[in-house]
Design an enzyme around this catalytic site. Structure first.
Site, PDB file in Angstrom:
ATOM      1  N   ASP A  44       0.819  -1.216   0.000  1.00 37.74           N
ATOM      2  CA  ASP A  44       0.000   0.000   0.000  1.00 37.74           C
ATOM      3  C   ASP A  44       0.853   1.266   0.000  1.00 37.74           C
ATOM      4  O   ASP A  44       0.316   2.378  -0.029  1.00 37.74           O
ATOM      5  CB  ASP A  44      -0.975   0.005   1.183  1.00 37.74           C
ATOM      6  CG  ASP A  44      -0.293  -0.090   2.527  1.00 37.74           C
ATOM      7  OD1 ASP A  44       0.707  -0.811   2.644  1.00 37.74           O
ATOM      8  OD2 ASP A  44      -0.779   0.546   3.495  1.00 37.74           O
ATOM      9  N   HIS A  45       2.186   1.105  -0.024  1.00 42.00           N
ATOM     10  CA  HIS A  45       3.088   2.247  -0.096  1.00 42.00           C
ATOM     11  C   HIS A  45       3.944   2.253  -1.357  1.00 42.00           C
ATOM     12  O   HIS A  45       4.566   3.271  -1.664  1.00 42.00           O
ATOM     13  CB  HIS A  45       4.001   2.281   1.139  1.00 42.00           C
ATOM     14  CG  HIS A  45       3.255   2.523   2.407  1.00 42.00           C
ATOM     15  ND1 HIS A  45       3.264   3.736   3.067  1.00 42.00           N
ATOM     16  CD2 HIS A  45       2.452   1.709   3.151  1.00 42.00           C
ATOM     17  CE1 HIS A  45       2.513   3.651   4.158  1.00 42.00           C
ATOM     18  NE2 HIS A  45       2.003   2.432   4.218  1.00 42.00           N
TER      19      HIS A  45
ATOM     20  N   ASP B 134       4.856   3.619   8.437  1.00 44.25           N
ATOM     21  CA  ASP B 134       4.006   2.977   9.438  1.00 44.25           C
ATOM     22  C   ASP B 134       4.860   2.676  10.678  1.00 44.25           C
ATOM     23  O   ASP B 134       5.971   2.189  10.533  1.00 44.25           O
ATOM     24  CB  ASP B 134       3.449   1.678   8.901  1.00 44.25           C
ATOM     25  CG  ASP B 134       2.542   1.860   7.693  1.00 44.25           C
ATOM     26  OD1 ASP B 134       2.405   3.001   7.203  1.00 44.25           O
ATOM     27  OD2 ASP B 134       1.996   0.873   7.196  1.00 44.25           O
TER      28      ASP B 134
ATOM     29  N   HIS C  66      -3.587   7.614   7.195  1.00 51.60           N
ATOM     30  CA  HIS C  66      -3.431   6.154   7.189  1.00 51.60           C
ATOM     31  C   HIS C  66      -4.467   5.490   8.111  1.00 51.60           C
ATOM     32  O   HIS C  66      -4.139   4.720   8.999  1.00 51.60           O
ATOM     33  CB  HIS C  66      -2.001   5.794   7.628  1.00 51.60           C
ATOM     34  CG  HIS C  66      -1.567   4.416   7.218  1.00 51.60           C
ATOM     35  ND1 HIS C  66      -1.758   3.308   8.016  1.00 51.60           N
ATOM     36  CD2 HIS C  66      -0.922   3.967   6.111  1.00 51.60           C
ATOM     37  CE1 HIS C  66      -1.256   2.244   7.426  1.00 51.60           C
ATOM     38  NE2 HIS C  66      -0.741   2.614   6.258  1.00 51.60           N
TER      39      HIS C  66
END
Length: 321
Positions: A66-67, A210, A268
């Site tokens: 997702d990054h 994250d 996020h």
């Protein structure tokens, strides 16, 4: 320095939020720096006021999909659009290997130079206006947060005062504008700081995702004008946050408080806090503001201009000594 959020969901996109990406626009340089590039980021850029042709630096926090799943597509588009300049990408180990594999198996050939830099804690980039540094965060894979610091600028040079003091124009003016001390031909010593207005303090931005609460994030965010910090979970779901090494809203707020930042912007968010559920995103905002009142919640295409500020008089006097 203008921030645009291109994706504010965690893990998977939703109807209203794409996955992680933040753009930093530097209008004075006609440049865009990208932080993370989740799937669909190039579509988000096309829906914004940003120009893909102005992207010349991309900073990646870690290798979760997702990054990074949007990275190769964006790079290919830059090539098809005839990008005239090189693109520098900064990120963790295996990033260059990943991009090479994507290019090899998709037979994508870029028409411009691409430089991939493997980062380690410390300075990763510097020019005459900015520095970018990184530090380790705490996640399930190697992850890094970034700090972007604009260098201080001298205040406006008072030309009229210089003329009144019969200071000859030319090279001396340039020295005084830079705040230097100059000895004139007649023996007078002139300090540039006395002829310049208040120093413009450089703006500072930290990007941390994250991670759970950690010292690395606090160090990167120290004194920042804006801290962008993940807040995947509500405080009520703290156990999940510890299991998955993600932050709660309260962890993000505690980082902002410990680092004494001016503004916290959370991003996020887990899709579990969708409208209609018992816990919604507004509850995460309330949790964070109970600890750090100057907290905002990002949404896709939110744009924020980091304001310039004058250096406090005390700091200016100290700089003269």
């Amino acid at each position: 320095m203008q921030i645009t959020f291109l994706g504010t969901s965690s893990g998977v996109p939703t109807r209203s939020r794409n996955v992680s990406s933040v753009a930093l626009r530097l209008p004075q340089r006609a440049e865009v720096w990208l932080f993370d590039c989740g799937e669909g980021t190039q579509h988000q850029i096309m829906r914004s006021d940003l120009k893909i042709s102005q992207i010349n630096r991309i900073f990646v926090t870690h290798m979760h999909g997702d990054h990074v799943f949007g990275l190769m597509g964006l790079l290919a588009t830059c090539g098809l659009a005839g990008s005239p300049h090189r693109i520098d990408i900064y990120g963790p180990p295996k990033l260059e290997e990943y991009l090479r594999a994507c290019g090899r198996y998709s037979q994508t050939h870029l028409s411009y130079p691409l430089h991939v830099h493997t980062v380690q804690p410390g300075m990763v980039y510097e020019d005459e206006e900015f520095t970018v540094s990184c530090d380790r965060l705490e996640h399930r894979v190697p992850a890094f947060g970034y700090r972007i610091a604009e260098k201080d600028r001298p205040g406006r040079f008072d030309v009229e005062q210089a003329k009144a003091l019969n200071i000859p124009p030319g090279r001396v003016y340039g020295q005084l504008k830079r705040g230097e001390t100059v000895t004139l031909n007649d023996g007078r010593v002139i300090r540039g700081v006395d002829l310049c207005g208040d120093t413009e303090a450089g703006r500072k931005l930290a990007y941390c995702t994250d991670t759970i609460f950690c010292d690395g994030a606090v160090a990167l965010a120290q004194g920042a004008d804006v801290l962008i910090h993940e807040a995947t979970f509500s405080h009520i779901d703290a156990e999940l946050a510890f299991q998955r090494l993600h932050s709660t809203s309260t962890m993000a707020a505690q980082t902002a408080l410990a680092a004494q930042v001016k503004l916290l912007v959370m991003t996020h968010f887990s899709p579990r806090y969708a409208p209609g559920n018992d816990i919604q995103l507004q509850h995460l905002l309330e949790e964070a503001r109970a600890i750090f009142p100057n907290t905002e919640m990002a949404h896709d295409f939110l744009t924020y201009e980091i304001p310039r500020r004058r250096q406090p008089e005390g700091e200016k006097q100290a700089a003269k000594v």
